[in-house]
Design an enzyme around this catalytic site. Sequence first.
Site, PDB file in Angstrom:
ATOM      1  N   SER A 138       0.605  -0.935   0.340  1.00  0.00           N
ATOM      2  CA  SER A 138      -0.141  -0.022   0.243  1.00  0.00           C
ATOM      3  C   SER A 138       0.629   1.176  -0.129  1.00  0.00           C
ATOM      4  O   SER A 138       0.294   2.387  -0.150  1.00  0.00           O
ATOM      5  CB  SER A 138      -1.131   0.065   1.416  1.00  0.00           C
ATOM      6  OG  SER A 138      -2.067  -0.436   0.818  1.00  0.00           O
ATOM      7  N   LYS A 146       0.189   3.308  -2.740  1.00  0.00           N
ATOM      8  CA  LYS A 146      -0.957   4.246  -2.578  1.00  0.00           C
ATOM      9  C   LYS A 146      -0.351   5.066  -3.150  1.00  0.00           C
ATOM     10  O   LYS A 146      -0.805   6.787  -3.701  1.00  0.00           O
ATOM     11  CB  LYS A 146      -2.252   4.076  -2.321  1.00  0.00           C
ATOM     12  CG  LYS A 146      -2.485   2.659  -2.237  1.00  0.00           C
ATOM     13  CD  LYS A 146      -3.603   2.436  -0.944  1.00  0.00           C
ATOM     14  CE  LYS A 146      -4.402   0.379  -1.087  1.00  0.00           C
ATOM     15  NZ  LYS A 146      -4.573   0.340   0.167  1.00  0.00           N
ATOM     16  N   TYR A 185      -4.233  -2.307  -9.834  1.00  0.00           N
ATOM     17  CA  TYR A 185      -4.002  -2.526  -8.793  1.00  0.00           C
ATOM     18  C   TYR A 185      -3.385  -3.222  -8.155  1.00  0.00           C
ATOM     19  O   TYR A 185      -2.201  -3.193  -7.040  1.00  0.00           O
ATOM     20  CB  TYR A 185      -5.431  -2.222  -8.280  1.00  0.00           C
ATOM     21  CG  TYR A 185      -5.024  -2.786  -6.799  1.00  0.00           C
ATOM     22  CD1 TYR A 185      -4.900  -1.250  -5.534  1.00  0.00           C
ATOM     23  CD2 TYR A 185      -5.307  -3.534  -5.385  1.00  0.00           C
ATOM     24  CE1 TYR A 185      -4.550  -1.361  -4.985  1.00  0.00           C
ATOM     25  CE2 TYR A 185      -4.789  -3.558  -4.468  1.00  0.00           C
ATOM     26  CZ  TYR A 185      -5.072  -2.337  -3.646  1.00  0.00           C
ATOM     27  OH  TYR A 185      -5.413  -1.927  -2.551  1.00  0.00           O
ATOM     28  N   TYR A 225      -4.492   3.394   7.701  1.00  0.00           N
ATOM     29  CA  TYR A 225      -5.861   2.727   8.013  1.00  0.00           C
ATOM     30  C   TYR A 225      -6.605   3.689   9.812  1.00  0.00           C
ATOM     31  O   TYR A 225      -6.434   4.526  10.122  1.00  0.00           O
ATOM     32  CB  TYR A 225      -6.011   1.363   8.850  1.00  0.00           C
ATOM     33  CG  TYR A 225      -4.891   1.237   6.524  1.00  0.00           C
ATOM     34  CD1 TYR A 225      -5.792   1.843   5.613  1.00  0.00           C
ATOM     35  CD2 TYR A 225      -3.902   0.482   6.755  1.00  0.00           C
ATOM     36  CE1 TYR A 225      -5.028   1.575   4.301  1.00  0.00           C
ATOM     37  CE2 TYR A 225      -2.948   0.911   5.781  1.00  0.00           C
ATOM     38  CZ  TYR A 225      -3.833   0.798   4.227  1.00  0.00           C
ATOM     39  OH  TYR A 225      -2.885   1.090   3.324  1.00  0.00           O
ATOM     40  N   VAL A 260       1.117  -4.014   4.038  1.00  0.00           N
ATOM     41  CA  VAL A 260       1.179  -4.915   4.736  1.00  0.00           C
ATOM     42  C   VAL A 260       2.526  -6.004   4.101  1.00  0.00           C
ATOM     43  O   VAL A 260       2.886  -6.868   4.769  1.00  0.00           O
ATOM     44  CB  VAL A 260      -0.450  -6.387   4.488  1.00  0.00           C
ATOM     45  CG1 VAL A 260      -1.461  -5.263   4.496  1.00  0.00           C
ATOM     46  CG2 VAL A 260       0.113  -6.116   2.983  1.00  0.00           C
TER      47      VAL A 260
HETATM   48  N1  GLN Z   1      -2.198  -5.627  -2.303  1.00  0.00           N
HETATM   49  C1  GLN Z   1      -2.579  -4.998  -0.516  1.00  0.00           C
HETATM   50  C2  GLN Z   1      -4.415  -5.246  -0.526  1.00  0.00           C
HETATM   51  O1  GLN Z   1      -4.719  -4.877  -1.510  1.00  0.00           O
HETATM   52  C3  GLN Z   1      -2.436  -4.105   0.132  1.00  0.00           C
HETATM   53  C4  GLN Z   1      -2.828  -3.544   1.308  1.00  0.00           C
HETATM   54  C5  GLN Z   1      -2.255  -2.823   2.086  1.00  0.00           C
HETATM   55  O2  GLN Z   1      -1.190  -2.668   1.933  1.00  0.00           O
HETATM   56  N2  GLN Z   1      -2.684  -2.830   3.511  1.00  0.00           N
HETATM   57  O3  GLN Z   1      -5.212  -5.674  -0.027  1.00  0.00           O
END
Ligand code: GLN
Length: 305
Positions: A64, A67, A189, A241, A259
């Site tokens: 993430s 992003k 994505y 988050y 993650v």
């Molecule tokens: N690729 C992961 C997902 O879509 C990214 C989530 C994350 O890093 N929090 O679940």
Amino acid sequence: MADYNKLLEEIVQEIKPIIGEGKVAGYIPALAKIDPQKFGVTISTINGNTFSIGDVNEKFSVQSISKVFTLTLAFSKLGEEIWSRVGREPSGNAFNSLVQLEYERGIPRNPFINAGAIVITDILISLLDDPYAELLDFIRLLSGSEDIRYDAKVAQSERENGFTNAALVNFLKSHHNIKNDVEKVLDVYFHHCSITMTTNELSKSFLYLSNHGCIPKSKHNILTKSQAKRINALMLTCGTYDEAGDFAYLVGMPGKSGVGGGIAAIIPNELSIAVWCPALNKKGNSLAGMKALELFTTKTGMSIF
Ligand code: GLN
């Protein structure tokens, strides 16, 4: 000039007992195999110095954290128009939550939860001729490293198990907030989440956010001063988050987690810092990584507040 080497050694000593505590992201099988004992920190200053300790040249899945790069690219091209399709409020929910999206009629709370990032991916697909290549080129520019790539195995692994993300994109599509083919959106994505970087590359790639939108070394303007400030505001309020409140309280920097166990954060006008430790806490943020950042701001007295 501050010498952060001693500080990093001190942080590692204090963090050692909790390295490996928590759980590696098991819902993406390709990530479940990563050694939870890995740990690295890199600090990059806007005047060109780098301080690092641990596994800082090892590639890991940024997940993430990517992003921030997709949002930056979309924001630089489309400006404020992106906010007609995604909000700017903290979600207070897990990163992959579905519930809020239903009662808010397909407008995701912010660009860092999965639903919001998927909308940003859709925007990029509409804007770019070759989103796969152009996104990599963009991150190469930010990091100053040519060696930025997708990890096809991780992208594939997430694809095979990405049922929640598939639900999100389909739900968004039913609310007309996805313009492109849902399979294509998911594929781009999952690819951008699969990008691998080292903490050295990651900290360098965040320096434009500590320097008002301008890459300090190349003097390349990525965002306007105001846009950079706004991305930082979003990282502070939404970057971790439903732990963003605690992150602001304990760490006090705008930051973004993934993650894969990475977290990148910045101090305006000073530096960026990237940490990697794959074992996650219950909110999906690196447990030891978060503690390392907390120790960093506590020991230096640095904070945006
Ligand atoms: N690729 C992961 C997902 O879509 C990214 C989530 C994350 O890093 N929090 O679940």
